[in-house]
Scaffold this active site. Structure first.
Site, PDB file in Angstrom:
ATOM      1  N   ASP A  35       0.781  -1.240  -0.060  1.00 45.56           N
ATOM      2  CA  ASP A  35       0.098   0.095  -0.172  1.00 45.56           C
ATOM      3  C   ASP A  35       1.090   1.280   0.184  1.00 45.56           C
ATOM      4  O   ASP A  35       0.550   2.270  -0.572  1.00 45.56           O
ATOM      5  CB  ASP A  35      -0.756  -0.091   1.349  1.00 45.56           C
ATOM      6  N   GLU A  37       3.876   1.606  -1.174  1.00 47.33           N
ATOM      7  CA  GLU A  37       4.241   1.884  -2.498  1.00 47.33           C
ATOM      8  C   GLU A  37       3.408   2.450  -3.496  1.00 47.33           C
ATOM      9  O   GLU A  37       3.582   3.659  -4.301  1.00 47.33           O
ATOM     10  CB  GLU A  37       5.201   0.616  -3.214  1.00 47.33           C
ATOM     11  N   SER A  84     -12.253 -21.833  10.524  1.00 48.87           N
ATOM     12  CA  SER A  84     -11.435 -22.762   9.630  1.00 48.87           C
ATOM     13  C   SER A  84     -11.312 -23.969  10.167  1.00 48.87           C
ATOM     14  O   SER A  84     -11.957 -24.387  10.921  1.00 48.87           O
ATOM     15  CB  SER A  84     -10.239 -21.999   9.442  1.00 48.87           C
ATOM     16  N   LEU A  85     -10.560 -24.816   9.413  1.00 46.54           N
ATOM     17  CA  LEU A  85     -10.475 -26.402   9.741  1.00 46.54           C
ATOM     18  C   LEU A  85      -9.065 -26.642  10.224  1.00 46.54           C
ATOM     19  O   LEU A  85      -7.932 -26.045   9.787  1.00 46.54           O
ATOM     20  CB  LEU A  85     -10.554 -27.022   8.332  1.00 46.54           C
ATOM     21  N   GLU A 116     -15.365 -35.248   1.892  1.00 43.56           N
ATOM     22  CA  GLU A 116     -15.772 -34.323   0.871  1.00 43.56           C
ATOM     23  C   GLU A 116     -14.516 -33.320   0.384  1.00 43.56           C
ATOM     24  O   GLU A 116     -13.660 -33.115   1.270  1.00 43.56           O
ATOM     25  CB  GLU A 116     -16.585 -33.120   1.499  1.00 43.56           C
ATOM     26  N   LYS A 118     -12.024 -30.635  -0.686  1.00 47.83           N
ATOM     27  CA  LYS A 118     -11.617 -29.654  -0.130  1.00 47.83           C
ATOM     28  C   LYS A 118     -11.541 -28.605  -1.286  1.00 47.83           C
ATOM     29  O   LYS A 118     -10.655 -28.384  -1.946  1.00 47.83           O
ATOM     30  CB  LYS A 118     -10.843 -29.387   0.904  1.00 47.83           C
ATOM     31  N   ARG A 139     -17.017 -14.740   4.027  1.00 50.50           N
ATOM     32  CA  ARG A 139     -16.339 -15.263   5.542  1.00 50.50           C
ATOM     33  C   ARG A 139     -16.003 -14.176   6.293  1.00 50.50           C
ATOM     34  O   ARG A 139     -16.225 -14.147   7.638  1.00 50.50           O
ATOM     35  CB  ARG A 139     -15.423 -16.461   5.122  1.00 50.50           C
ATOM     36  N   CYS A 400      21.054 -13.301  20.521  1.00 49.81           N
ATOM     37  CA  CYS A 400      19.942 -12.662  19.474  1.00 49.81           C
ATOM     38  C   CYS A 400      20.674 -11.741  18.673  1.00 49.81           C
ATOM     39  O   CYS A 400      21.673 -11.245  19.018  1.00 49.81           O
ATOM     40  CB  CYS A 400      18.926 -12.235  20.549  1.00 49.81           C
ATOM     41  N   CYS A 423      15.542 -15.354  22.853  1.00 49.40           N
ATOM     42  CA  CYS A 423      16.194 -14.058  23.566  1.00 49.40           C
ATOM     43  C   CYS A 423      15.039 -13.927  24.731  1.00 49.40           C
ATOM     44  O   CYS A 423      13.582 -13.951  24.207  1.00 49.40           O
ATOM     45  CB  CYS A 423      16.115 -12.867  22.508  1.00 49.40           C
TER      46      CYS A 423
END
Ligand code: IVH
Length: 674
Positions: A35, A37, A84-85, A116, A118, A139, A400, A423
Site C-alpha cells: 500500500d 509503494e 477454519s479447519l 468431501e 476441499k 467469510r 540474539c 531471547c
C-alpha cells in the site's frame, strides 16, 4: 526532447505503472506492491499534476484509482461463526483425529465420517428465511462477514428460493471458477481462486455477472428447526433444493477407506475442472458434532486432510536468524529463488538449531524444499552427494540479533530442554519488540487495518512507534510530510486506530503477547479477571504473587502459563509498556456468554471417570451451561461431580469436610437433562 516533453514522457510511464498496480489490487485482488509503494506513486503523480497543469489533460488520476475493497461492503455478524479447519498431512494425523473423537465422545465403536473434496475457492454463507434468500455473506474474519448479496445472486448455481425449507436455514459453500472458464480470464487474474475472490468483491454486480462463478454447497450454519440427523442427509437435501453438491462426497468409516479415498482423489485432481487441495472429513452424526463443539478456531468434528505438498530443489545461499514475538530464534535458509507450485520461494524455514544439527544442513548445500498449502516452505532434506569438500558445519549463533545471549528453556511438562533458543529480553530487545507490535495489531488482536507488518517495520525504522501506546499517539502531521502517505490513507489509518481502542478484555490479554497465552487461554484469563482494573493488579508485585497462586484454580491455566505470566510482568519494560497502554484504551468488561445456563455461576470440579461421557465432554458441557471449572478443591467449589470409575477418595473426603455438594454420575446426567 524539450523539457516539457520529458516531463510528459515520465508522467505517462508512471501512470502506466499505477494502472498496473491498481488493476492488480482492485480487479485481480492480488496486489503486486505494498500500500505504501502504491500511495507513494500516487502522491508523486498528484504533485506533478499540481506543478504542471498541462499533465492533467492527459489522464485524470481520480478516475483511475478505485476505493479500498474492505470498506465497500456492509459488515454483518454471522449467526454461527465461519470457522477454519484443522489440518492433517499424514495417516498418523488422521488416526490421531479418530482417537480424539472417540476419547471425547467416550465411545469405542467406529465413527462414520462424511468425506468431501476441499474446494479451493472462496467461502460464502447464504441465508434463507421461509425459503427465500434474504442475504449472502463472505467469510470475512469468521465472526463478521461482508454483505455481498448482490454479487452472489448473479451466480446461476445458487437457488434464490427453496421449496419446503425450514423457517431459517443458512447454506454454506464454496464459490469457485472452473479451470476451463479461467483460461479466458488468465491475463486478468493470477489463479482461479484470486479470480473468484476478486469477482465476488466487485462493487458493481454487473461486473460480477460477467464472470462464470460457480458454487458447491457443503454444509449449513444456522437452522431452525433442525430437521437433519446426519451430514450426508444435509448434502442429499441440498441437492434436492437445487444446489450443486460435489459428486465425490461419500461416507467412510475406516482409516483404510480414508487412505484409499485420499490417494484416489489425489490422482484424479488434475482431471477435475476445479482446484481441490485436500479432503474434508466431517463426523457424520450431527448430534455428535454438537457434542464435540469447537475450539476458538476450528470445529473438533472436522479436519482437512491435505494432499501431499509440492517439492523443489534449490541451493542454500545463506542461513540467517529471525526473532519471533516470544523471542524464539528461527533459522531461515536464503535459497536460490525457485518456483514451487506456482509460487516463487526464496526463504525456507529450518525450524531450530536441533533440526539443523540433525540434518547437518550447511550453507552451499543442495536441498529439497517443500511447500504445503499455506504453510511456510521448509527445507526437507539435503543431498549430501552434491556437497563441496570445503563445506563447513553451520555453527548456530548463540546470541540474539540484539546481542544478548539466548537460552534453551526446560519444558515444564517433559522436563527436557527446548529445541528452540530464545531471547528473553521481551520489549528490551528491539527485534522481539517489533514482532510483538506486529502481533498486537494483527487480525485476531487489535485488528488495525492499514497497519500491517511492513508499515510497522517502516514506522519502527522512523522511530514513530516503539511501544504499544505509541500506536495510539501517532503524530499524523509527521506522516503527512512523509512520502507515500496521502490524505486518504492517513484518514483511514486514523479511523482504524481509533476504532480499535474499544477491545474486549480477552482480545486485549491475547494481544499483549504473553508466551503460552493464546486465544483460548486469554478467554479463560478474561473470565477470571473480568475487568481491566482487576487485570492491572498484575503490575503490583505483591498482588501479582497472590493472583498467580489463585490461577491454580483455573482449568487450562497450568504451571507453564502461570510462570510465563510471571516472567512477562517481572520484566519492567513489559510491565511499564502495558501499563501505559491501558489508559488510552476502552477495555470492555468480560461478559459471560452463557449466564442463563443450568450451572451458571457455579464452580465445579470432577473426580473419577464417567461411564457415558469423557472428561473433556463433561468439561465442555459444564462450561456451555455457564459453570466455571476449578482445578483445586477449595471453599469456592459448589459441586464435586463424582464419576463411577475410580474417584479420588481424598477429594471426596475433603469436599465432605468443606460441606460441598457431592453429585453422583447419575445425578449429573439428570442435572443436564441427559
Ligand atoms: S466445512 C468449520 N467443507 O475450507 C469449517 N469447508 O479451512 C467448515 N472448504 O473456509 C467448513 N471445501 O471455505 C468445508 N467440503 C468442504 C469444503 C470447505 C472447501 C473451505 C471452506 C473453509 C475452509 C476451511
Amino acid at each position: 526532447m524539450t523539457n516539457h516533453e520529458k516531463i510528459k514522457k515520465q508522467y505517462k510511464e508512471k501512470i502506466k505503472k499505477l494502472i498496473k498496480f491498481n488493476k492488480a489490487y482492485f480487479d485481480k485482488d492480488n496486489p503486486i506492491v505494498t500500500d505504501l509503494e502504491f500511495d507513494k506513486l500516487k502522491i508523486e503523480l498528484l504533485d506533478q499534476e499540481k506543478k504542471y497543469p498541462f499533465l492533467k489533460k492527459i489522464k485524470d488520476l481520480s478516475k483511475i484509482i478505485g476505493s479500498k475493497p474492505s470498506s465497500k461492503f456492509e459488515k454483518i455478524r454471522h449467526t454461527k461463526p465461519m470457522l477454519s479447519l484443522a489440518n492433517a498431512f499424514k495417516k498418523e494425523d488422521m488416526l490421531d483425529f479418530q482417537k480424539k473423537l472417540k476419547n471425547f465422545l467416550n465411545i469405542s465403536s467406529k465413527i462414520e465420517l462424511s468425506s468431501e473434496p476441499k474446494i479451493d475457492g472462496i467461502s460464502a454463507s447464504l441465508r434463507y428465511e421461509n425459503g427465500i434468500m434474504t442475504y449472502g455473506l463472505s467469510r470475512g474474519d469468521g465472526t463478521f462477514g461482508e454483505n455481498i448479496t448482490d454479487n452472489l445472486i448473479t451466480i446461476k448455481e445458487i437457488p434464490k428460493k427453496l421449496l419446503d425449507a425450514p423457517e431459517v436455514i443458512e447454506v454454506r459453500g464454496e464459490v469457485y471458477i472452473g479451470k476451463k472458464d479461467f483460461e479466458k480470464l488468465k491475463n486478468k487474474f493470477a489463479n482461479p481462486r484470486n479470480a473468484a475472490g476478486g469477482s465476488l468483491r466487485q462493487k458493481d454486480s454487473r461486473e460480477t455477472a460477467k464472470i462464470p462463478l460457480k458454487f458447491f454447497a457443503y454444509g449449513i450454519g444456522e437452522i431452525k428447526p433442525q430437521i437433519f440427523k446426519n451430514q450426508t442427509d444435509v448434502l442429499k437435501k441440498l441437492k434436492i433444493w437445487g444446489f450443486e453438491v460435489n459428486p465425490f462426497c461419500k461416507y467412510v468409516e475406516s482409516i483404510d477407506e480414508i487412505e484409499k479415498k485420499h490417494s484416489e482423489l489425489d490422482s484424479l485432481r488434475s482431471t477435475l475442472d476445479y482446484d481441490i487441495d485436500g479432503i474434508v472429513y466431517k463426523v457424520n452424526n450431527l448430534n455428535f458434532q454438537k457434542r464435540l463443539g469447537s475450539t476458538s478456531n476450528s470445529p473438533r468434528w472436522a479436519i482437512a486432510y491435505k494432499f501431499s505438498s509440492i517439492k523443489a530443489i534449490s541451493t542454500i545461499n545463506d542461513i540467517i536468524i529471525q526473532v519471533g514475538r516470544t523471542g524464539a530464534i528461527t533459522p531461515v535458509a536464503k535459497i536460490n529463488p525457485v518456483t514451487v507450485g506456482g509460487v516463487v520461494v526464496s526463504n525456507a524455514t529450518l525450524h531450530n538449531e536441533d533440526e539443523i544439527n540433525r540434518k547437518d544442513i550447511r550453507i552451499g548445500d543442495t536441498v529439497t524444499i517443500q511447500r504445503a498449502g499455506d504453510v511456510i516452505p521448509q527445507v526437507l532434506s539435503v543431498d549430501k552427494s552434491k556437497r563441496k569438500k570445503n563445506s563447513k558445519k553451520f555453527s548456530f549463533p548463540l546470541n540474539c540479533l540484539c546481542g544478548s545471549p539466548t537460552k534453551k528453556e526446560i519444558n515444564r511438562s517433559t522436563n527436557k530442554k527446548d529445541a528452540v533458543r530464545r531471547c528473553t529480553k521481551g520489549y528490551d530487545c528491539d527485534f522481539t519488540a517489533k514482532e510483538k507490535l506486529k502481533h498486537l495489531v494483527s487480525k485476531d488482536a487489535f485488528d488495525i487495518e492499514g497497519l500491517g507488518k511492513k508499515v510497522i517495520d517502516s514506522f519502527w525504522d522512523l522511530s514513530f512507534i516503539r511501544t504499544p501506546a505509541d500506536i495510539f499517539s501517532i503524530d499524523y502531521e509527521k506522516l503527512e510530510r512523509l512520502e507515500g502517505w496521502g490524505e486518504l490513507s492517513i484518514n483511514n489509518l486514523k479511523k482504524a486506530i481509533n476504532d480499535s481502542r474499544k477491545i474486549t478484555l480477552s482480545k486485549f490479554i491475547y494481544s499483549i503477547g504473553i508466551r503460552h497465552i493464546g486465544q483460548e487461554n486469554a478467554k479463560i484469563l478474561a473470565a477470571f479477571f473480568r475487568t481491566d482494573k482487576k487485570f492491572s493488579e498484575l503490575f503490583d508485585p505483591v498482588k501479582r504473587k497472590h493472583i498467580l497462586k489463585s490461577l491454580d484454580d483455573l482449568d487450562g491455566i497450568g504451571d507453564t502459563q502461570a510462570k510465563s505470566i510471571e516472567d512477562f510482568f517481572n520484566n519492567k519494560k513489559n510491565s511499564n509498556f502495558i501499563k501505559s497502554l491501558m489508559p488510552v484504551l476502552n477495555i470492555e468488561e468480560f461478559k459471560q456468554i452463557n449466564k442463563k445456563g443450568k450451572l451458571s455461576n457455579k464452580n465445579i470440579m470432577f473426580t473419577g471417570g464417567f461411564e457415558k461421557m469423557s472428561r473433556s465432554e463433561a468439561k465442555s458441557l459444564a462450561e456451555e451451561n455457564g459453570a466455571k471449572i476449578l482445578g483445586t478443591l477449595s471453599k469456592k467449589l459448589n459441586y464435586l461431580v463424582v464419576g463411577n470409575s475410580k474417584p479420588t477418595k481424598n477429594k471426596i473426603q475433603k469436599a465432605k469436610e468443606l460441606k460441598i455438594d457431592l453429585i453422583s454420575e447419575d445425578k449429573w446426567y439428570k442435572l443436564l437433562n441427559r
